[in-house]
Design a protein around this motif. Sequence first.
Motif, short mmCIF file in Angstrom:
data_model
loop_
_atom_site.label_atom_id
_atom_site.label_comp_id
_atom_site.label_asym_id
_atom_site.label_seq_id
_atom_site.Cartn_x
_atom_site.Cartn_y
_atom_site.Cartn_z
N GLU A 325 -1.85 7.65 -0.86
CA GLU A 325 -1.53 6.36 -0.11
C GLU A 325 -2.63 5.08 -0.53
OE1 GLU A 325 -1.36 6.72 3.82
OE2 GLU A 325 0.40 8.06 4.10
N ALA A 326 -3.68 5.53 -0.45
CA ALA A 326 -4.61 4.34 -0.87
C ALA A 326 -4.60 4.06 -2.41
CB ALA A 326 -6.27 4.84 -0.55
N LEU A 327 -4.25 5.08 -3.36
CA LEU A 327 -4.26 5.04 -4.72
C LEU A 327 -2.88 4.07 -4.90
CD1 LEU A 327 -5.64 5.68 -7.29
CD2 LEU A 327 -3.96 7.71 -7.31
N GLY A 328 -1.74 4.37 -4.26
CA GLY A 328 -0.68 3.65 -4.33
C GLY A 328 -0.80 2.05 -4.15
N GLN A 329 -1.52 2.03 -3.02
CA GLN A 329 -1.65 0.40 -2.65
C GLN A 329 -2.71 -0.32 -3.74
OE1 GLN A 329 -3.54 0.65 1.35
NE2 GLN A 329 -1.89 1.43 2.22
N ALA A 330 -3.67 0.49 -4.18
CA ALA A 330 -4.55 -0.36 -5.16
C ALA A 330 -3.78 -0.46 -6.58
CB ALA A 330 -5.73 0.74 -5.61
N ALA A 331 -2.99 0.50 -6.81
CA ALA A 331 -2.05 0.53 -8.02
C ALA A 331 -1.05 -0.88 -7.83
CB ALA A 331 -1.30 1.64 -8.36
N ARG A 332 -0.52 -1.09 -6.57
CA ARG A 332 0.38 -2.25 -6.42
C ARG A 332 -0.35 -3.32 -6.73
NH1 ARG A 332 2.51 1.66 -3.09
NH2 ARG A 332 1.44 1.01 -1.36
N ARG A 333 -1.59 -3.44 -6.05
CA ARG A 333 -2.25 -4.82 -6.16
C ARG A 333 -2.53 -4.91 -7.70
NH1 ARG A 333 -6.99 -4.96 -1.52
NH2 ARG A 333 -6.93 -6.96 -2.60
N LEU A 334 -2.97 -3.95 -8.38
CA LEU A 334 -3.66 -4.34 -9.61
C LEU A 334 -2.33 -4.59 -10.54
CD1 LEU A 334 -5.90 -1.08 -10.37
CD2 LEU A 334 -6.31 -3.47 -10.06
N ASP A 335 -1.15 -4.17 -10.28
CA ASP A 335 0.00 -4.51 -10.91
C ASP A 335 0.60 -6.02 -10.76
OD1 ASP A 335 0.84 -2.13 -12.31
OD2 ASP A 335 2.16 -1.38 -10.55
N GLY A 336 0.29 -6.42 -9.50
CA GLY A 336 0.36 -7.81 -9.20
C GLY A 336 -0.57 -8.71 -9.87
N LEU A 337 -1.67 -8.29 -9.98
CA LEU A 337 -3.01 -8.99 -10.67
C LEU A 337 -2.36 -9.34 -11.94
CD1 LEU A 337 -5.49 -10.49 -10.70
CD2 LEU A 337 -6.72 -8.39 -10.70
N ALA A 338 -2.31 -8.21 -12.89
CA ALA A 338 -1.97 -8.11 -14.23
C ALA A 338 -0.52 -8.90 -14.49
CB ALA A 338 -1.32 -6.47 -14.58
N GLU A 339 0.34 -8.80 -13.46
CA GLU A 339 1.45 -10.00 -13.76
C GLU A 339 1.02 -11.21 -13.73
OE1 GLU A 339 4.45 -8.61 -10.94
OE2 GLU A 339 4.86 -6.71 -11.95
N ALA A 340 0.21 -11.60 -12.78
CA ALA A 340 -0.09 -13.00 -12.62
C ALA A 340 -1.12 -13.62 -13.79
CB ALA A 340 -1.06 -13.03 -11.32
N LEU A 341 -1.84 -12.58 -14.20
CA LEU A 341 -2.68 -12.82 -15.50
C LEU A 341 -1.64 -13.01 -16.72
CD1 LEU A 341 -5.89 -10.49 -15.04
CD2 LEU A 341 -5.80 -13.08 -14.67
N ALA A 342 -0.67 -12.15 -16.96
CA ALA A 342 0.20 -12.38 -18.00
C ALA A 342 0.97 -13.62 -17.91
CB ALA A 342 0.91 -11.13 -18.10
N ALA A 343 1.24 -13.98 -16.70
CA ALA A 343 2.04 -15.37 -16.62
C ALA A 343 1.21 -16.63 -17.44
CB ALA A 343 2.31 -15.66 -15.45
N GLY A 344 -0.14 -16.33 -17.59
CA GLY A 344 -0.75 -17.45 -18.20
C GLY A 344 -1.33 -18.49 -17.39
N GLY A 345 -1.08 -18.54 -15.94
CA GLY A 345 -1.39 -19.58 -15.07
C GLY A 345 -2.73 -19.64 -14.53
N ASN A 346 -3.54 -18.46 -15.13
CA ASN A 346 -4.82 -18.28 -14.30
C ASN A 346 -5.75 -19.39 -14.48
OD1 ASN A 346 -6.79 -16.23 -13.07
ND2 ASN A 346 -7.79 -16.27 -14.86
#
Length: 533
Positions: A325-346
Amino acid sequence: MSSIIGKRVNGRTYYYAADSARVDGRPRIVAQRYLGTAEDVEAALSRVAAEPEHTRHLPFGEVAAVWGVIRRLDLAGIVDEVVGRQRAAVSAGTCLALAVLHRATAGRADPGRWWPEVSRLIRPEPPAQLWERGRFRRAMRRLGPVERGEVEARVSAAVRGQLGASGGLPALIVDVPHLGAPAVPDCGELAGMSVLVSRDGAIPLLTQEHLRDRDDCAPYGVLAQRLAERYREHAGAGEITVVYDAGTHPRPHPDTGLGFVGGLLPGDHPELLAYPATARRPVDQRRLPGLTALDTRIVMDGVSRRVILTHSETLHAAQARGFTEALGQAARRLDGLAEALAAGGNRRSRDHVLAEISRITRVRWVERVLVTVLHGSTPGELRLHWHIDETARRRVAAEFFGKQLLVTDRDSWRAADVITAYRARYHLDSTFGRLSAPQAPERGDAERIAVHRMISVLAVAVLHLMRQEATEAGLDLSVRELFEQLAGIEETVLRYPSTGGRPRTRRVITDRTEVQQRLYDLFGLDRSAPGRR
């Protein structure tokens, strides 16, 4: 003497239920009730044999069993003897005994609503006004610090008597944070209670406030020694062992006769975690199924100490689920961060993004399994890639899951006894947690807090005594399982149609499984059943 008689009038027979007795040495009918003709009697019997008009299920097993133990301990009598009897409808002892019964069986149920369902099991039945807040509070004011200490000592002696111990039982001293309460005058905050319990069954016998937050407040080890001295004063000789939780450095108690059992942080001893599973052996398949252990020695602070590495299949499975469960939560948060960075608005710097990645992965074992790579140097160029290292994941599971490290100076004890002693804290925590006591008194009211805490300790003592008696009878049940079985023993009230007088009521106990029947016999519930006293 009762009998049925018939009187013939105008060629017809009319029946009466007659009660006879000797009057002046000669038999006489002293009372009789008209039943009617043979047809009337037959019709009445037909109505009685008919189905009941309605039924009602009431709690029985758990309430009758707990009340039976409270009466065996003579809790009400002990309190009344200590505080002195008073001219009141309900004594302070009865008030406290019923409060313990309520705490042990009713959880958060309002006493006023709970009482009508269980009052039939209490004889003599106290008035319902007992549960008025002012009445109960006035009764409990008679239990000052001296009286509470004396009651605790006498109940402890009664428990030892129930267990067949005339002197001191082997005992453990554990710290139980759930017994904490706010605002103890003149000594900081109350962080918990030190509780002296029987080694078998973890039955509370004596308690001591465990205080922190000020330099002049005694630490846990010193309070444990004081608690041991009180126990020896009341009970005489008896082996006493102090239990320390993992992360609290276990300390020997030289020249006091106290032993210790403590937990070690597994990460501090990687050399022990590296032992293969084949080095462990089953501990006790009956008492501790699925548990294996390695019993060895290491040098700690320059002294050779006995250390037991345990592995529990149940704990392993629970930790594996929690880690997933902890690993899944961390993975989802990393996915969200990766998508935000890929959008170029960081607009955040590389250091700020690295700090966020660290916060996401800073979970037990997760940072050892998640591999993250942050590309780029300027805010708009930053890109995150990550993956799970499956080899590291398997290594973490093999190295940590299901394992505990225990250290002790009780070299003669069996491994099972050391493990059971260490688990006493968790059994107490679990039982205090299931009581679901009403909200504690307001901050600063030290006397009411102390009485509230005393009721909880007495309730746990009763529950653990019941569990120990069940264990000795061959029923290996937790407190939760014991109460689930007892709660399944209910009383059914059957209300039949009227036969000319009041409606006829019949009370029966529900069918019982084999385990329930053994508990029914063990706690003497047949002698406590309504209408059978």
